[in-house]
Design an enzyme around this catalytic site. Structure first.
Site, PDB file in Angstrom:
ATOM      1  N   GLY A 155      33.128  72.752  67.578  1.00 36.59           N
ATOM      2  CA  GLY A 155      34.462  73.100  67.268  1.00 36.59           C
ATOM      3  C   GLY A 155      34.417  74.378  66.422  1.00 36.59           C
ATOM      4  N   GLU A 204      21.717  77.797  67.886  1.00 38.04           N
ATOM      5  CA  GLU A 204      22.301  77.765  69.049  1.00 38.04           C
ATOM      6  C   GLU A 204      21.872  78.850  69.815  1.00 38.04           C
ATOM      7  OE1 GLU A 204      26.685  77.587  68.412  1.00 38.04           O
ATOM      8  OE2 GLU A 204      26.969  77.948  70.602  1.00 38.04           O
ATOM      9  N   GLU A 257      28.262  92.499  72.240  1.00 40.36           N
ATOM     10  CA  GLU A 257      28.543  93.279  70.937  1.00 40.36           C
ATOM     11  C   GLU A 257      28.214  92.929  69.835  1.00 40.36           C
ATOM     12  OE1 GLU A 257      30.526  92.635  73.830  1.00 40.36           O
ATOM     13  OE2 GLU A 257      30.182  94.540  74.855  1.00 40.36           O
TER      14      GLU A 257
HETATM   15  C1  LIG Z   1      30.827  79.145  78.915  1.00 40.84           C
HETATM   16  C2  LIG Z   1      31.449  79.261  77.385  1.00 40.84           C
HETATM   17  C3  LIG Z   1      31.188  78.056  76.734  1.00 40.84           C
HETATM   18  C4  LIG Z   1      31.638  78.095  75.362  1.00 40.84           C
HETATM   19  N1  LIG Z   1      31.568  76.875  74.582  1.00 40.84           N
HETATM   20  C5  LIG Z   1      32.169  76.884  73.245  1.00 40.84           C
HETATM   21  C6  LIG Z   1      31.942  75.632  72.649  1.00 40.84           C
HETATM   22  O1  LIG Z   1      31.308  74.764  72.937  1.00 40.84           O
HETATM   23  N2  LIG Z   1      32.308  75.949  71.273  1.00 40.84           N
HETATM   24  C7  LIG Z   1      33.154  77.060  70.633  1.00 40.84           C
HETATM   25  O2  LIG Z   1      33.432  77.062  69.571  1.00 40.84           O
HETATM   26  N3  LIG Z   1      33.104  78.215  71.465  1.00 40.84           N
HETATM   27  C8  LIG Z   1      32.770  78.150  72.669  1.00 40.84           C
HETATM   28  N4  LIG Z   1      32.778  79.225  73.377  1.00 40.84           N
HETATM   29  C9  LIG Z   1      33.573  80.321  72.959  1.00 40.84           C
HETATM   30  C10 LIG Z   1      32.623  81.575  72.612  1.00 40.84           C
HETATM   31  O3  LIG Z   1      31.954  81.219  71.396  1.00 40.84           O
HETATM   32  C11 LIG Z   1      33.565  82.825  72.436  1.00 40.84           C
HETATM   33  O4  LIG Z   1      34.171  83.064  73.684  1.00 40.84           O
HETATM   34  C12 LIG Z   1      32.948  83.907  71.842  1.00 40.84           C
HETATM   35  O5  LIG Z   1      32.462  83.621  70.499  1.00 40.84           O
HETATM   36  C13 LIG Z   1      33.896  85.118  71.974  1.00 40.84           C
HETATM   37  O6  LIG Z   1      35.024  84.945  71.577  1.00 40.84           O
HETATM   38  P1  LIG Z   1      36.279  85.216  72.142  1.00 40.84           P
HETATM   39  O7  LIG Z   1      36.308  84.535  73.616  1.00 40.84           O
HETATM   40  O8  LIG Z   1      37.456  84.835  71.221  1.00 40.84           O
HETATM   41  O9  LIG Z   1      36.330  86.988  72.422  1.00 40.84           O
HETATM   42  P2  LIG Z   1      36.680  88.047  71.205  1.00 40.84           P
HETATM   43  O10 LIG Z   1      36.079  87.725  69.972  1.00 40.84           O
HETATM   44  O11 LIG Z   1      38.082  88.374  71.335  1.00 40.84           O
HETATM   45  O12 LIG Z   1      36.021  89.195  71.924  1.00 40.84           O
HETATM   46  C14 LIG Z   1      36.532  89.984  73.171  1.00 40.84           C
HETATM   47  C15 LIG Z   1      35.867  91.299  73.176  1.00 40.84           C
HETATM   48  O13 LIG Z   1      35.674  91.965  71.960  1.00 40.84           O
HETATM   49  C16 LIG Z   1      34.408  92.296  71.621  1.00 40.84           C
HETATM   50  N5  LIG Z   1      34.426  92.222  70.257  1.00 40.84           N
HETATM   51  C17 LIG Z   1      34.971  91.368  69.252  1.00 40.84           C
HETATM   52  N6  LIG Z   1      34.623  91.788  68.158  1.00 40.84           N
HETATM   53  C18 LIG Z   1      34.105  92.881  68.154  1.00 40.84           C
HETATM   54  C19 LIG Z   1      33.252  93.586  67.082  1.00 40.84           C
HETATM   55  N7  LIG Z   1      33.614  93.411  65.898  1.00 40.84           N
HETATM   56  N8  LIG Z   1      32.555  94.587  67.498  1.00 40.84           N
HETATM   57  C20 LIG Z   1      32.338  94.964  68.948  1.00 40.84           C
HETATM   58  N9  LIG Z   1      33.086  94.077  69.783  1.00 40.84           N
HETATM   59  C21 LIG Z   1      33.789  93.116  69.539  1.00 40.84           C
HETATM   60  C22 LIG Z   1      33.594  91.191  72.132  1.00 40.84           C
HETATM   61  O14 LIG Z   1      32.152  91.444  72.267  1.00 40.84           O
HETATM   62  C23 LIG Z   1      34.215  90.660  73.637  1.00 40.84           C
HETATM   63  O15 LIG Z   1      33.760  91.817  74.446  1.00 40.84           O
HETATM   64  C24 LIG Z   1      32.233  79.156  75.104  1.00 40.84           C
HETATM   65  C25 LIG Z   1      32.372  80.395  75.801  1.00 40.84           C
HETATM   66  C26 LIG Z   1      31.923  80.369  76.913  1.00 40.84           C
HETATM   67  C27 LIG Z   1      31.930  81.539  77.757  1.00 40.84           C
END
Ligand SMILES: Cc1cc2nc3c(=O)[nH]c(=O)nc-3n(C[C@H](O)[C@H](O)[C@H](O)COP(=O)(O)OP(=O)(O)OC[C@H]3O[C@@H](n4cnc5c(N)ncnc54)[C@H](O)[C@@H]3O)c2cc1C
Length: 379
Positions: free
Chosen positions: A131, A249, A366
């Site tokens: 979470g 992880e 990234e």
């Molecule tokens: C199949 C799958 C399973 C998952 N399972 C879990 C789970 O069990 N538990 C959990 O907690 N989460 C889970 N996640 C979530 C995952 O950890 C997040 O999707 C990931 O950390 C990215 O966060 P976001 O989706 O909010 O994207 P954002 O953080 O909004 O990013 C969007 C884009 O902006 C880029 N970006 C963001 N910040 C920066 C920066 N500082 N510099 C350069 N580029 C940047 C990112 O690289 C990305 O391309 C899962 C995701 C997937 C796809």
């Protein structure tokens, strides 16, 4: 057509003996499992398979016996993981608990929570989910808003998590929450709690992914009460602990062995006399061999108690690149020759739709490259 065969370097004799045992187990338990299920790999979940693995001592392999572990080496554990992943075994039920929840509990709550929960993980009875992410806090985890307030009867949680893989099948969640008042230090005031997902006030809603599968969820908390002693580690240390958890992880062989079924289908279909096949698939196999060496190096660091954050980020980033290139390669080499609805086509379809997530889950490309740059003193 004549298939291509691959083999990598051997590990010490006790590991190769174990490999033979694991292969015999897989031959017994996976013989009738079609490619359409194998492609799911560690996203596939089967509690009976998990219990069968636990009965062989293959969950919590390196953990101390006092926590129900088996005190085997990290290389032996690696062999079990890579054989399971190569076969596309349905290991998802216990994957998170074995990889990170168990180690986190043993490290940060060795006397209170670990003795209660870790032996049940090792027996294949307690499944965990992660979470961390929230609607406006993914890469920027320090922006989480889910809050826990200390009250007489326990911690009271309110907020929302998203993308929580397998929350609908897990028994417990390790949840990152805000327990301190906002301050200039964005990393302060975060804590981790162990949460029983049957607790009143928790709602788990499915989020269907582009494969049409229900894997991840939205989880909301409305006045959810967690006992005081289910705080993991020290209050306010959540940021440091999450860093340690993410190293677990990101470090495993699943970060480059998610698309093995498609590679195996390509190797089966390859014509050993076609230099295009030999060159292109030979290159992928060489990349796998390199990633495996790097991943084994990370396993060794974890076993020595070192922090593998930088090399783990490298393996995950490079592993995702190789795996995400696989559908294009299959298309270029075999495009018109893939029979509709054949195992090859099923592996192709699944991997094509799943691959974009490889550079998102567990930390985006990234973000990983930012960690690598920092590790190289470039930022
Ligand atoms: C199949 C799958 C399973 C998952 N399972 C879990 C789970 O069990 N538990 C959990 O907690 N989460 C889970 N996640 C979530 C995952 O950890 C997040 O999707 C990931 O950390 C990215 O966060 P976001 O989706 O909010 O994207 P954002 O953080 O909004 O990013 C969007 C884009 O902006 C880029 N970006 C963001 N910040 C920066 C920066 N500082 N510099 C350069 N580029 C940047 C990112 O690289 C990305 O391309 C899962 C995701 C997937 C796809």
């Amino acid at each position: 057509m004549q298939g291509l065969r691959i083999s990598f370097g051997c590990l010490p004799p006790e590991c190769e003996r174990l490999r033979a045992e694991v292969r015999a187990f897989l031959a017994e338990h996976m013989a009738d499992v079609p490619v359409a299920r194998r492609v799911r790999n560690w996203a596939g979940s089967d509690p009976a398979f998990t219990r069968a693995m636990a009965a062989r001592g293959w969950i919590g392999m390196t953990w101390p016996k006092r926590y129900g572990g088996h005190e085997r080496s990290s290389l032996e554990r690696y062999v079990v993981l890579e054989e399971m992943l190569a076969a596309g075994a349905p290991v998802g039920a216990h994957w998170v608990a074995d990889r990170q929840s168990g180690p986190l509990l043993m490290r940060f709550s060795p006397e209170v929570l670990a003795p209660r929960y870790v032996p049940r993980i090792a027996r294949g009875e307690a499944f965990f989910c992660i979470g961390m992410s929230e609607p406006d806090a993914g890469s920027d985890l320090a922006a989480i808003r889910t809050k826990a307030v200390r009250r007489g009867d326990g911690w009271v949680i309110n907020g929302r998590k998203v993308w929580t893989s397998r929350a609908h099948r897990a028994h417990y969640m390790i949840v990152l929450v805000r327990t301190g008042a906002p301050s200039d230090n964005r990393h302060a005031g975060l804590s981790q709690l162990l949460l029983d997902l049957q607790t009143p006030g928790i709602t788990v809603r499915p989020i269907v992914n582009q494969l049409g599968d229900h894997d991840f969820n939205e989880v909301t908390f409305d006045d959810v009460v967690v006992p005081h002693d289910h705080l993991i580690g020290a209050e306010g240390d959540g940021w440091k602990q999450v860093g340690a958890e993410l190293a677990f992880e990101r470090s495993g062989p699943e970060r480059y062995l998610s698309s093995t079924q498609l590679l195996l289908e390509m190797l089966n279909a390859a014509d050993a006399d076609d230099p295009r096949h030999a060159v292109a698939l030979g290159r992928v196999v060489a990349q796998y061999a390199t990633l495996r060496q790097m991943s084994l190096g990370v396993a060794g660091m974890l076993a020595r108690g070192e922090n593998p954050a930088l090399p783990a980020a490298l393996v995950k980033d490079q592993g995702a690149l190789v795996e995400q290139g696989m559908p294009d390669l299959a298309h270029a080499l075999f495009g018109g020759a893939i029979e509709p609805d054949s195992p090859f086509e099923q592996a192709m379809r699944y991997t094509t739709l799943a691959a974009p997530s490889f550079s998102l889950r567990g930390g985006t490309r990234e973000i990983l490259r930012g960690i690598i740059a920092r590790g190289l003193d470039l930022r």
